[in-house]
Write a protein that holds these residues in place. Structure first.
Motif, mmCIF file in Angstrom:
data_model
loop_
_atom_site.group_PDB
_atom_site.id
_atom_site.type_symbol
_atom_site.label_atom_id
_atom_site.label_comp_id
_atom_site.label_asym_id
_atom_site.label_seq_id
_atom_site.Cartn_x
_atom_site.Cartn_y
_atom_site.Cartn_z
ATOM 1 N N ALA A 109 -12.371 -5.928 27.325
ATOM 2 C CA ALA A 109 -12.199 -7.381 27.180
ATOM 3 C C ALA A 109 -13.136 -7.884 26.090
ATOM 4 N N CYS A 110 -12.978 -7.324 24.897
ATOM 5 C CA CYS A 110 -13.922 -7.561 23.803
ATOM 6 C C CYS A 110 -13.779 -8.920 23.152
ATOM 7 N N SER A 111 -12.725 -9.666 23.487
ATOM 8 C CA SER A 111 -12.512 -11.001 22.931
ATOM 9 C C SER A 111 -12.501 -10.931 21.401
ATOM 10 N N SER A 112 -13.254 -11.804 20.736
ATOM 11 C CA SER A 112 -13.191 -11.910 19.281
ATOM 12 C C SER A 112 -14.126 -10.953 18.561
ATOM 13 N N GLY A 113 -14.695 -9.979 19.264
ATOM 14 C CA GLY A 113 -15.355 -8.866 18.609
ATOM 15 C C GLY A 113 -16.859 -8.918 18.481
ATOM 16 N N GLU A 114 -17.484 -10.034 18.869
ATOM 17 C CA GLU A 114 -18.930 -10.118 18.704
ATOM 18 C C GLU A 114 -19.662 -8.999 19.436
ATOM 19 N N GLU A 115 -19.211 -8.682 20.642
ATOM 20 C CA GLU A 115 -19.866 -7.627 21.409
ATOM 21 C C GLU A 115 -19.674 -6.266 20.742
ATOM 22 N N VAL A 116 -18.499 -6.018 20.199
ATOM 23 C CA VAL A 116 -18.218 -4.736 19.556
ATOM 24 C C VAL A 116 -19.161 -4.504 18.379
ATOM 25 N N TYR A 117 -19.298 -5.511 17.535
ATOM 26 C CA TYR A 117 -20.183 -5.360 16.372
ATOM 27 C C TYR A 117 -21.645 -5.266 16.806
ATOM 28 N N SER A 118 -22.005 -5.962 17.875
ATOM 29 C CA SER A 118 -23.371 -5.853 18.387
ATOM 30 C C SER A 118 -23.657 -4.431 18.866
ATOM 31 N N LEU A 119 -22.666 -3.808 19.524
ATOM 32 C CA LEU A 119 -22.822 -2.426 19.957
ATOM 33 C C LEU A 119 -22.946 -1.490 18.752
#
Length: 470
Positions: A109-119
């Motif tokens: 449930a990554c939504s607009s990607g902020e968490e992905v790039y933070s990871l």
């Protein structure tokens, strides 16, 4: 028009197709959405529901996901979890992966990607050598937010919790906002996936070192939650890490996982794999071997078992002074945790909040996994007007024991007083469900003198104030 029966049917179809669940106070907006979608498709409400139930309708499900999704997020949200990832989980996984030289992560449930790039940024910071492969996959059911994620452009508000050094290194000013640098964008990929389904290629066994799935489980049905947790656990390598949101908890002993507590946050590690370098901070230290030059110490006499029960009975009778005198009286042997907990409750009931807070903090420091200690500290802090910290303690108590009704009830009551009816309704509905099974002793300790029936009436009254009628 849509009737209550139509809305109930709509909710059931959404639960079956997407795995999502809705509170009773969601009925009005769901009714509006149902009418709008039926009209946009040139159908009556009845015909629309028949079509939605009949066979796969991917285009329509995409629209419903876009309309129903909660997409607010930002980079490095809940920084204490990223600190645990950076300083505990990833270094440990890097040691275990030294031969493969790769780290794989998943954002659910990554939504607009902020968490992905933070990871990805965190993985890039931690990688031991430049030739290591860092791979992060983000999945979501909402195609609109995935398009935004792939664009990798964010406003300054999305970077409000991003450290200045990180922002300067990994983002570039662009069109009034910031774009993620290509070096990081190359590490990530996005995929549309519905968590209610098994998902092609997403849940291969032993695929990921770290999975983030934060603040999602509370929106899913029980069956979908159970299946998703099992898939995530199996998709982790032995020794891999699962990070959930503050609103989600699997309790202290979920199947296949062990609870970790560092950096003021909780997360899970899959059983197996190399022995972790760090263990839960509250685990007891191993006993020192007896020195041949030192005589063995005599075991302390046992604590009088009746003192606790007698003091608890005096608390039930609201004879606080007598109960406090009894539990605090000098005795042989060390005090057990439950004696200290009851001592703290009685100090609070007697108006000696400062002493109760000191005792509650000591209990939570000695064992950060004790939900009752966090509940006691929350009650003491709330009475002392430290409401924000009290909310944090209640969340910890509920996180550590998902079956604990009383912290849920306090969270709901406090949310309602702050005007957050949606959160209040969710917490109070959960508390009402759990109260029927709440432990009698906990009700005595933390019920404020009210019994199970009176607490249930209070909870229903609070729900009525939110406009919810269970």
């Amino acid at each position: 028009m849509s009737t209550p029966a139509h809305i109930t049917r709509f909710r059931d179809l959404l639960a079956r197709s997407l795995g999502w669940t809705f509170a009773d106070n969601d009925a009005p907006p769901l009714g509006g959405l149902l009418r709008d979608r039926a009209a946009d498709n040139g159908m009556s409400v009845d015909a629309y529901l028949v079509r939605l139930a009949a066979r796969s309708w991917d285009a329509e499900l995409s629209v419903l996901v876009e309309r129903l999704s909660i997409t607010e997020t930002y980079c490095f949200r809940h920084g204490e979890q990223f600190a645990a990832l950076r300083e505990d989980a990833l270094p440990e996984r890097a040691d275990a992966r030294s031969s493969q030289r790769t780290l794989r992560m998943l954002s659910v449930a990554c939504s607009s990607g902020e968490e992905v790039y933070s990871l990805a940024i965190t993985g890039r910071q931690v990688r031991p050598d430049p030739d290591w492969i860092i791979s992060v996959t983000g999945i979501d059911a909402n195609p609109a937010v995935l398009r935004k994620a792939e664009a990798a452009w964010y406003s300054a508000w999305s970077l409000r919790e991003t450290p200045d050094g990180v922002r300067r290194r990994w983002f570039r000013p662009d069109n009034g906002g910031f774009r993620v640098v290509d070096e990081i964008r190359k590490l990530v990929r996005f995929q549309r996936a519905n968590v209610a389904e098994s998902g092609d290629g997403v849940w291969n066994p032993g695929q990921y070192d770290v999975i983030f799935c934060r603040n999602l489980l509370m929106y899913l049905t029980a069956d979908v939650t159970s299946a998703l947790v099992e898939r995530m656990t199996n998709a982790l390598v032995p020794g891999g890490y699962l990070f959930l949101g503050h609103t989600d908890s699997l309790g202290r002993d979920p199947a296949g996982l062990e609870l970790r507590h560092t950096h003021r946050t909780f997360y899970y590690r899959r059983n197996g794999g190399p022995t972790p370098a760090q263990r839960i901070s509250s685990l007891p230290a191993p006993a020192e071997p007896a020195s041949p030059d030192r005589a063995p110490e005599k075991a302390a006499p046992p604590v009088d078992e009746n003192v606790y029960e007698k003091s608890l009975e005096l608390l039930r009778q609201e004879r606080f002074t007598a109960a406090l005198e009894l539990i605090a009286a000098p005795r042989t042997g060390p005090l057990r945790a439950r004696d200290q907990l009851l001592h703290g409750v009685l100090l609070a009931q007697s108006g000696r909040l400062d002493e109760a807070i000191v005792l509650a903090r000591r209990l939570s420091d000695e064992n950060g996994l004790n939900p009752d200690a966090h509940q006691l500290l929350g009650l003491c802090l709330e009475d002392g007007s430290a409401v924000a910290e009290a909310v944090g303690q209640y969340r910890l108590a509920a996180y550590l024991d998902p079956g604990f009704a009383l912290p849920r009830m306090r969270l709901g009551q406090l949310a309602r007083r702050q005007g957050d009816d949606r959160t209040a309704a969710g917490e109070l509905e959960r508390a009402l469900e759990l109260l029927a099974r709440e432990d009698d002793e906990r009700i005595t300790l933390f019920g404020g003198g009210f019994g199970r029936i009176a607490l249930t009436v209070q909870c229903r009254s609070e729900l009525d104030a939110c406009g919810v009628h269970p």
